[in-house]
Design a protein around this motif. Structure first.
Motif, mmCIF file in Angstrom:
data_model
loop_
_atom_site.group_PDB
_atom_site.id
_atom_site.type_symbol
_atom_site.label_atom_id
_atom_site.label_comp_id
_atom_site.label_asym_id
_atom_site.label_seq_id
_atom_site.Cartn_x
_atom_site.Cartn_y
_atom_site.Cartn_z
ATOM 1 N N ARG A 278 0.814 -1.222 0.000
ATOM 2 C CA ARG A 278 0.000 0.000 0.000
ATOM 3 C C ARG A 278 0.843 1.266 0.000
ATOM 4 N N ARG A 279 1.907 1.268 0.780
ATOM 5 C CA ARG A 279 2.750 2.467 0.850
ATOM 6 C C ARG A 279 3.429 2.731 -0.503
ATOM 7 N N VAL A 280 3.895 1.662 -1.163
ATOM 8 C CA VAL A 280 4.538 1.821 -2.469
ATOM 9 C C VAL A 280 3.497 2.189 -3.526
ATOM 10 N N ALA A 281 2.339 1.526 -3.470
ATOM 11 C CA ALA A 281 1.289 1.806 -4.446
ATOM 12 C C ALA A 281 0.795 3.242 -4.355
ATOM 13 N N ALA A 282 0.723 3.772 -3.125
ATOM 14 C CA ALA A 282 0.252 5.146 -2.945
ATOM 15 C C ALA A 282 1.208 6.148 -3.583
ATOM 16 N N VAL A 283 2.508 5.948 -3.354
ATOM 17 C CA VAL A 283 3.505 6.876 -3.892
ATOM 18 C C VAL A 283 3.638 6.687 -5.401
ATOM 19 N N TYR A 284 3.683 5.428 -5.831
ATOM 20 C CA TYR A 284 3.798 5.156 -7.266
ATOM 21 C C TYR A 284 2.618 5.756 -8.029
ATOM 22 N N GLY A 285 1.412 5.553 -7.519
ATOM 23 C CA GLY A 285 0.228 6.081 -8.196
ATOM 24 C C GLY A 285 0.235 7.594 -8.273
ATOM 25 N N HIS A 286 0.676 8.236 -7.173
ATOM 26 C CA HIS A 286 0.733 9.698 -7.168
ATOM 27 C C HIS A 286 1.766 10.201 -8.181
ATOM 28 N N LEU A 287 2.944 9.580 -8.190
ATOM 29 C CA LEU A 287 3.981 10.005 -9.121
ATOM 30 C C LEU A 287 3.547 9.764 -10.578
ATOM 31 N N ALA A 288 2.886 8.642 -10.809
ATOM 32 C CA ALA A 288 2.412 8.344 -12.164
ATOM 33 C C ALA A 288 1.422 9.388 -12.656
ATOM 34 N N ALA A 289 0.623 9.900 -11.722
ATOM 35 C CA ALA A 289 -0.398 10.886 -12.109
ATOM 36 C C ALA A 289 0.135 12.313 -12.177
ATOM 37 N N SER A 290 1.181 12.610 -11.387
ATOM 38 C CA SER A 290 1.600 14.006 -11.264
ATOM 39 C C SER A 290 2.884 14.356 -12.009
ATOM 40 N N LEU A 291 3.757 13.387 -12.243
ATOM 41 C CA LEU A 291 4.982 13.715 -12.981
ATOM 42 C C LEU A 291 4.644 14.028 -14.422
ATOM 43 N N ALA A 292 5.151 15.132 -14.891
ATOM 44 C CA ALA A 292 4.867 15.542 -16.263
ATOM 45 C C ALA A 292 6.054 16.296 -16.825
ATOM 46 N N LEU A 293 6.278 16.138 -18.121
ATOM 47 C CA LEU A 293 7.365 16.835 -18.823
ATOM 48 C C LEU A 293 6.762 17.713 -19.896
ATOM 49 N N ASP A 294 7.224 18.949 -19.949
ATOM 50 C CA ASP A 294 6.686 19.872 -20.966
ATOM 51 C C ASP A 294 7.239 19.515 -22.341
#
Length: 294
Positions: A278-294
């Protein structure tokens, strides 16, 4: 070696094999386990006598796992993941996510992308804490040296699972208050170069410069792209930088359009067995949704 009877392999035996396989020496394995090296040695001796065969080969450089040891390591990692999941479940209410998440990346990606994303995650999951590792080498997710990796690569390891964040676009930059104002000055050979040649000889920016400016020799050789940015901003020379890092700064000026043949890809990676924690899934999911490159 000959086993006198069927040996009952214990969880402690598996933990010792896993620690020694990861560490390579008795002392480092003992440090991981919280015991002294002699305890690790005695456990290994007992295990090998019980199994009737060598589990590790002794060499001058350390202990090398045999084929049997590699099989035991796989089972030990499954046990480790199960125990970690049980601990996490026991320490939190259903709506809570807590525990430590280890992330490996480069200093450039950490400061430019990951840290801002983790700041936004703090409100949703205040009980999480993080171990952030930066370096040019990819910490092993298979050995559980890290839970999540955020890395620039065109070929992520096949044994990992992940998401492609997007292309890392780069361009040539100079200081806003530096002596180099135009690309023509660089082409004329008037600019000092700042680059990570020795630390990252195969980095796309190094390969690009050597292809397009074969006579240019860096005046400053550094070990990270973040350091390239800092030295360029001081007016010490020009350097190739990712847009996600340089475009947010007011002390840098872009000299070129994005260099298509110098870009690479940013990947978010984790181990198949870790992503369900759960701890890894929470961080992974957040990073997957929020990391973005212009």
């Amino acid at each position: 070696m000959h086993a006198q009877m069927q040996y009952n392999l214990s969880a402690a035996d598996l933990q010792t094999v896993l620690a020694l396989a990861r560490a390579g020496t008795l002392a480092d394995a003992g440090e991981r386990l919280g015991v002294d090296s002699s305890t690790v040695f005695r456990t290994l001796q007992r295990l090998e006598r019980g199994l009737g065969q060598r589990v590790f080969e002794r060499t001058r450089s350390g202990y090398l796992p045999s084929e049997l040891a590699q099989t035991l390591v796989e089972h030990a990692e499954q046990m480790e993941a199960s125990i970690e999941a049980a601990r996490t479940a026991a320490q939190q209410r259903p709506e809570q996510v807590s525990g430590r998440v280890r992330i490996t990346t480069t200093d450039t990606v950490l400061h430019g992308l990951v840290a801002p994303a983790l700041k936004a995650l703090k409100t949703a999951h205040p009980r999480l804490d993080y171990e952030l590792q930066t370096g040019n080498e990819l910490a092993s997710l298979t050995r559980r040296d890290a839970d999540i990796a955020v890395r620039a690569t065109k070929r992520p390891p096949q044994h990992l699972v992940g998401k492609r964040i997007g292309p890392i676009r780069v361009a040539l930059y100079t200081a806003k208050r530096g002596g180099i104002k135009r690309l023509a000055d660089v082409e004329a050979g008037h600019a000092a170069w700042i680059a990570p040649d020795e630390a990252l000889p195969d980095h796309p920016s190094v390969v690009w410069r050597k292809r397009h400016y074969p006579k240019a020799v860096p005046a400053y050789r550094v070990n990270s792209i973040l350091t390239v940015a800092e030295l360029v901003a001081l007016g010490l020379g020009v350097g190739i930088l990712p847009l996600f890092l340089a475009e947010t700064r007011t002390d840098l000026v872009r000299l070129t359009e994005p260099l298509d043949d110098a870009q690479t890809e940013l990947w978010l990676l984790t181990h198949p067995e870790s992503r369900h924690l759960r701890r890894v899934a929470a961080v992974y999911g957040h990073l997957a949704a929020s990391l973005a490159l212009d």
